[in-house]
Write an enzyme that holds these catalytic residues in place. Structure first.
Site, PDB file in Angstrom:
ATOM      1  N   HIS A 161       0.817  -1.212   0.000  1.00 35.52           N
ATOM      2  CA  HIS A 161       0.000   0.000   0.000  1.00 35.52           C
ATOM      3  C   HIS A 161       0.849   1.259   0.000  1.00 35.52           C
ATOM      4  O   HIS A 161       0.303   2.365  -0.039  1.00 35.52           O
ATOM      5  CB  HIS A 161      -0.946   0.027   1.213  1.00 35.52           C
ATOM      6  CG  HIS A 161      -2.001  -1.022   1.176  1.00 35.52           C
ATOM      7  ND1 HIS A 161      -2.876  -1.179   0.122  1.00 35.52           N
ATOM      8  CD2 HIS A 161      -2.307  -2.005   2.060  1.00 35.52           C
ATOM      9  CE1 HIS A 161      -3.683  -2.192   0.362  1.00 35.52           C
ATOM     10  NE2 HIS A 161      -3.362  -2.725   1.515  1.00 35.52           N
ATOM     11  N   ASP A 197      -2.678 -10.424  -2.447  1.00 34.13           N
ATOM     12  CA  ASP A 197      -3.267  -9.980  -1.183  1.00 34.13           C
ATOM     13  C   ASP A 197      -4.745  -9.640  -1.409  1.00 34.13           C
ATOM     14  O   ASP A 197      -5.140  -9.249  -2.513  1.00 34.13           O
ATOM     15  CB  ASP A 197      -2.504  -8.717  -0.711  1.00 34.13           C
ATOM     16  CG  ASP A 197      -2.877  -8.280   0.697  1.00 34.13           C
ATOM     17  OD1 ASP A 197      -2.105  -8.564   1.627  1.00 34.13           O
ATOM     18  OD2 ASP A 197      -3.968  -7.666   0.855  1.00 34.13           O
ATOM     19  N   HIS A 199      -6.386  -7.121  -0.420  1.00 34.00           N
ATOM     20  CA  HIS A 199      -6.541  -5.684  -0.688  1.00 34.00           C
ATOM     21  C   HIS A 199      -5.714  -5.289  -1.919  1.00 34.00           C
ATOM     22  O   HIS A 199      -4.571  -5.749  -2.071  1.00 34.00           O
ATOM     23  CB  HIS A 199      -6.055  -4.869   0.512  1.00 34.00           C
ATOM     24  CG  HIS A 199      -6.734  -5.213   1.795  1.00 34.00           C
ATOM     25  ND1 HIS A 199      -6.237  -6.146   2.692  1.00 34.00           N
ATOM     26  CD2 HIS A 199      -7.909  -4.778   2.328  1.00 34.00           C
ATOM     27  CE1 HIS A 199      -7.054  -6.239   3.726  1.00 34.00           C
ATOM     28  NE2 HIS A 199      -8.074  -5.436   3.542  1.00 34.00           N
ATOM     29  N   ASP A 286      -4.593 -12.653   3.384  1.00 29.22           N
ATOM     30  CA  ASP A 286      -5.845 -12.185   4.007  1.00 29.22           C
ATOM     31  C   ASP A 286      -7.048 -12.516   3.115  1.00 29.22           C
ATOM     32  O   ASP A 286      -8.159 -12.059   3.377  1.00 29.22           O
ATOM     33  CB  ASP A 286      -5.800 -10.701   4.360  1.00 29.22           C
ATOM     34  CG  ASP A 286      -5.060  -9.848   3.349  1.00 29.22           C
ATOM     35  OD1 ASP A 286      -4.870  -8.645   3.632  1.00 29.22           O
ATOM     36  OD2 ASP A 286      -4.679 -10.367   2.269  1.00 29.22           O
TER      37      ASP A 286
END
Ligand SMILES: NCCCNCCCCCS
Ligand SMILES: [Zn+2]
Length: 344
Positions: A161, A197, A199, A286
């Site tokens: 991120h 991931d 996200h 995740d």
């Protein structure tokens, strides 16, 4: 497969985060890395090596230099401002209609100037952990570059991120992006970054969006409904020379292996077509059905299948640890990808 790991991650601890309007203990906690390391050992994946120390020149190739300088001085600036609280957190941002062409002197403002959310807290040991996480990625990249078929960079904090000049979502330096650039500077003509991931890797996309030499592919939750929200749509194909080199696979809440694996298959086909010299996998787990902050439904038995499919690419691979917050199972799931890659 060799793993690179640094105990210095543990200094980035006792963080907290805003969830639904209240401060709760941070999900991105030291035990994550310890569970993964323990699983690497119990599965006998291979040697666990400490990172070699690097300077910040590789990080400065994908991050703005002033951003790196900021990261390395946050805690001292925070203390110099008279703050004695446990963590530095942003609370004001230069959003639309305001000015971001001038950087205020106040550390409170710089925290917002260099972040997209309040999800990257700074504590006393954060910078040391961030720097060691980047060294872990670079050291593991060096192993792949000197002949290892694959290597595992057990990075903490994660990095996908983090953009060229912003932190957020538990990320500060984009370890996978730094490694991708390092490969480009050490003989690779093209690199593919595959981010699995839950996200969207908004930072990685932002860093390479206008470049043709680094292909970025993201399998993730639909940003219309899920963090990080403001990037990651299917119509983001890259810009300028990078047109056609960015691929997003946004998927709805509840996605399970059947649909998720179709996106993986298409992404692997696109990697094959790109013919990179090396693949960097942003390994977030995740996507797991029991992850406390996520809403996909992959099972532990699915993760080895991911590794198996990546192996079929027939390319050198650097696995870089990203997210995953079901701490009890994070080791099983992350190392499951790696043992699957090894055909075990
Ligand atoms: N209520 C959800 C808040 C999300 N906060 C940041 C999540 C960062 C994931 C990194 S892989
Ligand atoms: Zn994530």
């Amino acid at each position: 497969m060799k793993t690179v790991f640094s105990p210095l991650h543990a200094g980035h601890a006792d963080t907290f985060e805003l969830v639904a309007g209240e401060l709760v203990p941070g999900f991105e906690k030291p035990s994550r890395a310890e569970f993964i390391r323990a699983r690497v050992e119990s599965e006998k994946l291979g040697d666990i090596l400490p990172p070699q120390e690097h300077d910040l020149s590789a990080a400065r190739k994908v991050h703005a230099s002033d951003y790196i300088d900021f990261l390395s001085t946050v805690w001292s600036q925070w203390q110099a401002a008279g703050h004695t609280g446990p963590a530095a957190l942003p609370y004001v941002w230069p959003t639309r209609g305001l000015r971001a062409d001038r950087r205020p002197r106040a550390i409170e403002a710089q925290l917002g100037y260099y972040s997209f959310d309040a999800g990257a807290p700074f504590v006393k040991g954060t910078w040391e952990a961030v720097k060691s996480s980047c060294d872990v990625a670079l050291t593991a990249a060096g192993l792949v570059n000197t002949g290892e078929r694959a290597a595992f960079a057990l990075c903490r904090p994660p990095g996908h991120h983090a953009g060229s000049a912003f932190m957020g979502g538990y990320c500060y330096i984009n370890n996978a992006a730094v490694a991708a650039q390092w490969f480009r500077d050490h003989g690779a003509a093209r690199v593919s970054v595959l981010d699995i991931d839950y996200h969207h890797g908004n930072g990685t996309q932002e860093i390479f969006y206008s470049r043709a030499d680094v292909q970025v592919l993201n399998l993730h939750a639909d940003p219309m409904a899920e963090y990080p929200f403001f990037l990651g749509h299917a119509d983001e194909h890259g810009s300028g020379a990078g047109q056609g080199c960015n691929h997003n696979y946004p998927m709805p809440a509840g996605t399970a292996w059947d649909e998720w694996s179709l996106a993986l298959e298409d992404a692997c086909a696109k990697i094959g077509a790109c013919r990179p010299d090396v693949v960097v996998v942003s390994l977030g787990v995740d996507t797991f059905e029991k992850d406390p902050i996520s809403r996909f439904r992959l099972k532990s038995s699915d993760y080895p299948l991911i590794g198996k499919r990546i192996r079929k690419l027939g390319l050198p691979v650097l696995f870089v640890m990203e997210g995953g917050y079901a701490v009890e199972e994070i080791g099983i799931n992350a190392v499951g990808v790696l043992t699957g890659f090894e055909g075990r």
